[in-house]
Design an enzyme around this catalytic site. Structure first.
Site, PDB file in Angstrom:
ATOM      1  N   CYS A   2       0.854  -1.172   0.000  1.00 33.05           N
ATOM      2  CA  CYS A   2       0.000   0.000   0.000  1.00 33.05           C
ATOM      3  C   CYS A   2       0.895   1.228   0.000  1.00 33.05           C
ATOM      4  O   CYS A   2       2.098   1.142   0.231  1.00 33.05           O
ATOM      5  CB  CYS A   2      -0.906   0.025   1.227  1.00 33.05           C
ATOM      6  SG  CYS A   2      -1.999  -1.415   1.385  1.00 33.05           S
ATOM      7  N   GLY A  28      -1.259   0.841  -5.090  1.00 30.45           N
ATOM      8  CA  GLY A  28      -2.555   0.229  -4.840  1.00 30.45           C
ATOM      9  C   GLY A  28      -3.681   0.992  -5.498  1.00 30.45           C
ATOM     10  O   GLY A  28      -3.724   2.218  -5.409  1.00 30.45           O
ATOM     11  N   ASN A 102       1.002   0.011   5.993  1.00 29.16           N
ATOM     12  CA  ASN A 102       1.481  -0.729   4.826  1.00 29.16           C
ATOM     13  C   ASN A 102       2.245  -1.942   5.328  1.00 29.16           C
ATOM     14  O   ASN A 102       3.187  -1.812   6.101  1.00 29.16           O
ATOM     15  CB  ASN A 102       2.405   0.145   3.971  1.00 29.16           C
ATOM     16  CG  ASN A 102       3.037  -0.627   2.829  1.00 29.16           C
ATOM     17  OD1 ASN A 102       2.442  -1.549   2.280  1.00 29.16           O
ATOM     18  ND2 ASN A 102       4.249  -0.258   2.455  1.00 29.16           N
ATOM     19  N   GLY A 103       1.832  -3.131   4.900  1.00 34.61           N
ATOM     20  CA  GLY A 103       2.509  -4.356   5.311  1.00 34.61           C
ATOM     21  C   GLY A 103       1.509  -5.441   5.639  1.00 34.61           C
ATOM     22  O   GLY A 103       0.368  -5.427   5.163  1.00 34.61           O
ATOM     23  N   TYR A 259      10.225  -4.334  -8.549  1.00 32.35           N
ATOM     24  CA  TYR A 259       8.945  -4.066  -9.181  1.00 32.35           C
ATOM     25  C   TYR A 259       8.089  -3.009  -8.497  1.00 32.35           C
ATOM     26  O   TYR A 259       7.522  -2.139  -9.154  1.00 32.35           O
ATOM     27  CB  TYR A 259       8.141  -5.369  -9.243  1.00 32.35           C
ATOM     28  CG  TYR A 259       6.707  -5.207  -9.715  1.00 32.35           C
ATOM     29  CD1 TYR A 259       6.413  -5.042 -11.069  1.00 32.35           C
ATOM     30  CD2 TYR A 259       5.648  -5.209  -8.821  1.00 32.35           C
ATOM     31  CE1 TYR A 259       5.110  -4.884 -11.510  1.00 32.35           C
ATOM     32  CE2 TYR A 259       4.342  -5.048  -9.249  1.00 32.35           C
ATOM     33  CZ  TYR A 259       4.074  -4.887 -10.595  1.00 32.35           C
ATOM     34  OH  TYR A 259       2.792  -4.727 -11.023  1.00 32.35           O
TER      35      TYR A 259
END
Length: 506
Positions: A2, A28, A102-103, A259
């Protein structure tokens, strides 16, 4: 994966947060949300889809305040979120707290049970971010006796969070009446950076998943938040920092450099673009060893993230570089779409081949990675349909053989093309005439070349080593069963939510 951001400024932050979400949109597209604070009152709006679709003028007007947090989200378990799981999350006791994360927590199920039975807190969604919020709220209550807060008290609470939760987490939270808190897990798996902007009214602060959000909005990158560290900015603009973990160590996720991150970002002192150029150099050595480069007519990237590696590979091997595929930028990134059926359908909508660049040629396609193999197979076939005489394929990442449990949407072994196949079998599955993978040591070396201080990495999807030490085969089996449950939803079913919540000083 995210994108999160938090700002303490001197002027209204609603537009600033929205612009930051646009810069982090690549992290996201499932949902977006903003929560600002005005006095002791939180103002929130969130919903499903891209940030540009979630927010209208009327929504922005309902988000007053000079401090706020925001998130763009994608689901880590392969299904779209419902409205309740869009972030930010909010809790009103013992202090008004809003949070973005985030995670992925690897002990979320155990913590839910512990929250209910021991801490008397109810978790109302399937999101581990709500778990993390409630753990933080509970520890703030214990550290402060539920009365008042100061930076030292807040940092003691973060230390307790580190002791209780496991996994990957980069967090930004607001505490009504006090300030903005940001912290990172003791392994530093997911990125988090902060910067400043000096204005005539004073210093402004921003914390974000990637430095591109800082750069694009006029903030100067100061540094990355250290593993286990917490920073706190109060609403008077005073800045506090402290290491809150007992044995922190930096293990940045390698897939960020391959990526996930934008090439114009800096993560833990590494230029993502420079790292991808180095990946191309090391991949060129592999290609020269395993293929007859004299028989390759042209090197082509699969847009967008593989471009730097493909360009450097072509330069090193003295091969022509061409853009053979044109990307439709109005189609979402296939890797983070919920559901295999949607992913497969979108490949040819997303890319179109330029026939003249393929006809009669031996082409070497370069992609950032091969995860499920679905996209790679489609692209190889597109090259053949466009007239390529021979199609070789090179991946600037090693084979993805293991699930990622730290916030990337590849949790089941059955979905990973390399989990039970040899490299020749992968080559056959995607239909290529030849296939070359990057070596894991070279991937690590490429990133380390850009910042020699980095010694260790989170590389579990490549080597099966989970740095948090709590991921067992039973855990992987459990998340795979959950992913295959019938609750999976194709597409986004979120409705938009808008609310104003009274915060609490005490």
């Amino acid at each position: 994966m995210c994108g999160i951001v938090g700002v303490v400024a001197n002027t209204p932050v609603n537009q600033l947060l929205y612009d930051a979400l646009l810069l982090l949109q690549h992290r996201g597209q499932d949902a977006a949300g903003i929560c600002t604070v005005n006095g002791n009152r939180f103002h929130m709006h969130k919903g499903g889809g891209l940030a540009r679709d979630v927010f209208r003028t009327r929504n922005m007007r309902s988000l007053p305040g000079i401090s706020g947090i925001a998130q763009v989200r994608y689901p880590t378990q392969g299904s779209a979120a419902d409205a309740e799981e869009a972030q930010p999350f909010y809790v009103n006791a013992p202090f008004g707290i809003s949070l973005v994360h985030n995670g992925n927590l690897t002990n979320a199920d155990r913590m839910k049970e512990e929250m209910f039975r021991k801490d008397r807190r109810h978790i109302n969604t399937n999101s581990d971010s709500e778990v993390l919020l409630n753990v933080l709220a509970h520890e703030l209550e214990l550290a402060s006796d539920g009365i008042t807060l100061d930076p030292d008290t807040i940092f003691r609470a973060v230390s307790a969070v580190h002791r209780r939760v496991r996994g990957a987490y980069a967090v930004v939270a607001q505490i009504a009446g006090y300030g903005l808190l940001a912290f990172r897990d003791p392994y530093g798996i997911r990125p988090l950076a902060f910067g400043v902007n000096e204005t005539d009214q004073g210093t402004e602060y921003m914390v974000a998943s990637e430095s591109v959000a800082l750069d694009g909005l006029g903030f100067r990158l100061v540094r990355d938040v250290a593993p286990g560290e917490a920073i706190f900015i109060d609403y008077d603009g005073r800045f506090f920092e402290k290491q809150c973990a007992e044995n922190p160590g930096l293990y940045p996720c390698l897939f960020e450099y391959v990526y996930l991150a934008r090439p114009d970002s800096m993560l833990d002192g590494v230029s993502v673009y420079a790292a991808r150029l180095r990946l191309g150099e090391y991949l060129a050595r592999r290609v020269a060893t395993e293929l007859r480069t004299g028989e390759i007519d042209v090197v082509m990237p699969i847009p967008d993230s593989s471009r730097p590696a493909a360009l450097q590979l072509a330069n090193k091997l003295n091969l022509d570089y061409r853009e053979g595929f044109i990307k439709n930028r109005y189609i979402g990134r296939t890797f983070i779409m919920p559901g295999q059926a949607v992913r497969t359908k979108s490949v040819r909508q997303k890319l179109n081949a330029i026939g003249v660049e393929f006809k009669g040629k031996s082409v070497l396609l370069v992609d950032d990675s091969i995860v499920r193999g679905t996209t790679s197979q489609e692209i190889v076939q597109m090259a053949r349909d466009a007239g390529a005489a021979r199609v070789s394929f090179a991946s600037s990442a090693p084979p993805v053989r293991f699930p990622n449990v730290y916030g990337i949407d590849m949790p089941t072994r059955a979905e990973l093309i390399a989990s039970s196949r040899s490299e020749p079998e992968i080559q056959g599955a995607i239909g290529a005439d030849a296939l070359v993978f990057q070596e894991l040591d070279d991937l690590k070396r490429a990133v380390r070349d850009c910042n020699p201080a980095l010694r260790r990495f989170e590389a579990s999807c490549f080597d099966g080593v989970y740095v948090t030490g709590d991921v067992s085969p039973a855990y992987l089996d459990r998340i795979e069963r959950a992913r295959l449950s019938p609750v999976t939803v194709e597409g986004s079913g979120l409705s938009q939510l808008s609310l104003a919540i009274e915060g609490s000083e005490n």
